[in-house]
Design a protein around this motif. Structure first.
Motif, mmCIF file in Angstrom:
data_model
loop_
_atom_site.group_PDB
_atom_site.id
_atom_site.type_symbol
_atom_site.label_atom_id
_atom_site.label_comp_id
_atom_site.label_asym_id
_atom_site.label_seq_id
_atom_site.Cartn_x
_atom_site.Cartn_y
_atom_site.Cartn_z
ATOM 1 N N ASP A 209 0.797 -1.224 0.000
ATOM 2 C CA ASP A 209 0.000 0.000 0.000
ATOM 3 C C ASP A 209 0.831 1.276 0.000
ATOM 4 O O ASP A 209 0.422 2.290 -0.572
ATOM 5 C CB ASP A 209 -0.994 0.002 1.167
ATOM 6 C CG ASP A 209 -0.333 -0.066 2.540
ATOM 7 O OD1 ASP A 209 0.908 -0.186 2.627
ATOM 8 O OD2 ASP A 209 -1.069 -0.026 3.548
ATOM 9 N N ALA A 220 -7.427 3.702 -3.993
ATOM 10 C CA ALA A 220 -7.766 2.462 -3.302
ATOM 11 C C ALA A 220 -8.311 1.427 -4.267
ATOM 12 O O ALA A 220 -8.054 0.222 -4.123
ATOM 13 C CB ALA A 220 -8.772 2.750 -2.191
ATOM 14 N N ALA A 221 -9.095 1.858 -5.281
ATOM 15 C CA ALA A 221 -9.623 0.904 -6.259
ATOM 16 C C ALA A 221 -8.498 0.276 -7.071
ATOM 17 O O ALA A 221 -8.545 -0.917 -7.405
ATOM 18 C CB ALA A 221 -10.617 1.610 -7.185
ATOM 19 N N GLU A 224 -6.906 -2.308 -4.784
ATOM 20 C CA GLU A 224 -7.777 -3.486 -4.703
ATOM 21 C C GLU A 224 -7.604 -4.364 -5.935
ATOM 22 O O GLU A 224 -7.487 -5.594 -5.837
ATOM 23 C CB GLU A 224 -9.224 -3.041 -4.571
ATOM 24 C CG GLU A 224 -10.209 -4.188 -4.502
ATOM 25 C CD GLU A 224 -11.653 -3.717 -4.441
ATOM 26 O OE1 GLU A 224 -12.550 -4.580 -4.604
ATOM 27 O OE2 GLU A 224 -11.901 -2.503 -4.249
ATOM 28 N N ARG A 225 -7.569 -3.753 -7.112
ATOM 29 C CA ARG A 225 -7.393 -4.518 -8.348
ATOM 30 C C ARG A 225 -6.036 -5.213 -8.359
ATOM 31 O O ARG A 225 -5.913 -6.358 -8.807
ATOM 32 C CB ARG A 225 -7.509 -3.570 -9.552
ATOM 33 C CG ARG A 225 -7.566 -4.236 -10.904
ATOM 34 C CD ARG A 225 -8.926 -4.862 -11.119
ATOM 35 N NE ARG A 225 -8.913 -6.301 -10.897
ATOM 36 C CZ ARG A 225 -9.992 -7.017 -10.638
ATOM 37 N NH1 ARG A 225 -11.178 -6.447 -10.537
ATOM 38 N NH2 ARG A 225 -9.913 -8.310 -10.463
ATOM 39 N N VAL A 228 -6.205 -8.318 -6.051
ATOM 40 C CA VAL A 228 -7.008 -9.395 -6.619
ATOM 41 C C VAL A 228 -6.331 -10.001 -7.840
ATOM 42 O O VAL A 228 -6.251 -11.232 -7.981
ATOM 43 C CB VAL A 228 -8.416 -8.878 -6.961
ATOM 44 C CG1 VAL A 228 -9.200 -9.911 -7.772
ATOM 45 C CG2 VAL A 228 -9.172 -8.527 -5.687
ATOM 46 N N ARG A 259 -10.023 3.126 2.251
ATOM 47 C CA ARG A 259 -9.064 2.143 1.773
ATOM 48 C C ARG A 259 -9.297 0.796 2.450
ATOM 49 O O ARG A 259 -9.109 -0.255 1.835
ATOM 50 C CB ARG A 259 -7.637 2.626 2.028
ATOM 51 C CG ARG A 259 -7.232 3.819 1.192
ATOM 52 C CD ARG A 259 -5.831 4.263 1.534
ATOM 53 N NE ARG A 259 -5.396 5.392 0.721
ATOM 54 C CZ ARG A 259 -4.612 6.372 1.153
ATOM 55 N NH1 ARG A 259 -4.197 6.353 2.424
ATOM 56 N NH2 ARG A 259 -4.241 7.334 0.359
ATOM 57 N N ALA A 262 -11.694 -1.260 0.553
ATOM 58 C CA ALA A 262 -11.086 -1.945 -0.596
ATOM 59 C C ALA A 262 -10.330 -3.183 -0.147
ATOM 60 O O ALA A 262 -10.399 -4.246 -0.784
ATOM 61 C CB ALA A 262 -10.152 -0.993 -1.337
ATOM 62 N N LEU A 263 -9.593 -3.071 0.971
ATOM 63 C CA LEU A 263 -8.892 -4.240 1.507
ATOM 64 C C LEU A 263 -9.889 -5.317 1.917
ATOM 65 O O LEU A 263 -9.661 -6.513 1.683
ATOM 66 C CB LEU A 263 -8.035 -3.832 2.702
ATOM 67 C CG LEU A 263 -7.306 -4.971 3.416
ATOM 68 C CD1 LEU A 263 -6.261 -5.617 2.508
ATOM 69 C CD2 LEU A 263 -6.662 -4.482 4.708
ATOM 70 N N ARG A 264 -10.988 -4.920 2.536
ATOM 71 C CA ARG A 264 -12.008 -5.883 2.959
ATOM 72 C C ARG A 264 -12.523 -6.701 1.776
ATOM 73 O O ARG A 264 -12.661 -7.918 1.854
ATOM 74 C CB ARG A 264 -13.163 -5.140 3.644
ATOM 75 C CG ARG A 264 -14.233 -6.039 4.234
ATOM 76 C CD ARG A 264 -15.357 -5.199 4.831
ATOM 77 N NE ARG A 264 -14.891 -4.345 5.911
ATOM 78 C CZ ARG A 264 -14.767 -4.746 7.177
ATOM 79 N NH1 ARG A 264 -15.085 -5.988 7.504
ATOM 80 N NH2 ARG A 264 -14.355 -3.887 8.095
ATOM 81 N N ARG A 265 -12.797 -6.030 0.667
ATOM 82 C CA ARG A 265 -13.276 -6.748 -0.515
ATOM 83 C C ARG A 265 -12.207 -7.682 -1.068
ATOM 84 O O ARG A 265 -12.496 -8.819 -1.454
ATOM 85 C CB ARG A 265 -13.720 -5.753 -1.589
ATOM 86 C CG ARG A 265 -15.013 -5.028 -1.266
ATOM 87 C CD ARG A 265 -15.527 -4.277 -2.477
ATOM 88 N NE ARG A 265 -14.640 -3.190 -2.878
ATOM 89 C CZ ARG A 265 -14.803 -1.914 -2.512
ATOM 90 N NH1 ARG A 265 -15.816 -1.570 -1.727
ATOM 91 N NH2 ARG A 265 -13.960 -0.983 -2.938
ATOM 92 N N ALA A 266 -10.956 -7.209 -1.121
ATOM 93 C CA ALA A 266 -9.881 -8.039 -1.665
ATOM 94 C C ALA A 266 -9.635 -9.266 -0.795
ATOM 95 O O ALA A 266 -9.462 -10.383 -1.306
ATOM 96 C CB ALA A 266 -8.603 -7.219 -1.808
#
Length: 296
Positions: A209, A220-221, A224-225, A228, A259, A262-266
């Motif tokens: 990060d 942040a997006a 995240e990409r 992933v 941010r 974004a980490l949570r989704r990843a």
């Protein structure tokens, strides 16, 4: 054309990934996943330190407070997220945190996470020091964590991943088993020191990060990409090669709530493949690899 004298080192030789012996992580897993968190303390209006808006900015009350947000708030959001997912983590830990923020170290012990030596403070670099002073920095930082946690760290990440020509020798002589400072591979590999072999364990400076969102000013997006896409491709490649996937975090960066989302989704994406993964720490990676591939 005159010959170019390329400087080199005698720490390790070249090894092409397809030429290595195959192996697996515990339970036959092919991809190890490590969450590598950096918990740091800085000097007020002095020394080195990141800035949220400008690379190389002077030390100010603003950027000091921004970094302190990570210790006061962001780190606790991150601990809670890791608890929700049931993920272990390693923490590259400035030893002077124990003087100011021992509650963070207590939570690391409560979670059973791994301490990794990370110098005294990220207000200084060790690659500017003569050998005796660098040795003292390493020994002082390890001793402080040992006194608090009961055992010394087995791994090391220098502040700013900075090393002198003798750092690896000093780390081995201090009793460390592995180092994270050499991002040269997606598998561990042995390095030579004057006192015997030391293992290098993968550590990403790409899926990280701080360089992504602080130095390159990506959003942040974007990060995240990165997380992933790196994971999906490494999971695919692990069908051929056993690999180590690392996400590198700093709570003053990733701990900002937008941010963190974004980490949570990843991490939720990673967790969906839990049955295929060995979710672990760099120290466990080092121990398992060394048991399978002891140094020659």
């Amino acid at each position: 054309m005159p010959m170019i004298d390329l400087k080199t080192h005698d720490r390790f030789g070249f090894s092409a990934l397809p030429d290595r012996p195959d192996f697996s992580w515990p339970e036959g897993k092919r991809l190890a996943v490590c969450i590598c968190n950096n918990i740091e303390v800085f000097s007020y209006l002095d020394g080195l330190g990141s800035d949220s808006a400008q690379v190389g900015a002077p030390q100010t009350t603003r950027n000091y407070a921004w970094r302190e947000y990570g210790n006061r708030v962001g780190q606790w959001y991150l601990f809670d997220l890791l608890d929700e997912l049931g993920f272990p983590a390693s923490h590259n830990f400035n030893s002077l945190l124990l003087d100011r923020h021992a509650r963070i170290a207590e939570r690391i012990l409560e979670r059973g996470d791994e301490f990794v030596g990370h110098g005294r403070t990220n207000a200084e670099r060790q690659d500017t020091l003569p050998e005796a002073e660098e040795r003292a920095l390493i020994e002082e930082s390890l001793a402080a964590i040992r006194a608090f946690a009961g055992t010394a760290p087995k791994g090391w990440l220098g502040p700013y991943l900075a090393q002198t020509p003798v750092t690896l020798d000093l780390l081995k002589e201090a009793g460390l088993d592995y180092v994270l400072d050499w991002p040269a591979d997606d598998q561990p590999f042995w390095m030579r020191t004057r006192s015997g072999p030391l293992l290098s364990v993968p550590y990403s400076i790409e899926v990280n990060d701080s360089p992504a969102m602080v130095f390159r000013q990506q959003g942040a997006a974007d990060f995240e990409r990165m997380m992933v896409d790196q994971f999906d491709e490494m999971l695919f490649q692990s069908g051929k090669y056993p690999l180590v996937y690392t996400i590198v975090l700093h709570p003053f960066v990733i701990g900002q709530p937008y941010r963190l989302r974004a980490l949570r989704r990843a991490l939720a994406h990673v967790a969906a493949f839990r049955d295929k993964l060995w979710i672990t720490t760099p120290g466990q990676v080092a121990a398992h690899y060394a048991s399978l591939h002891p140094p020659a």
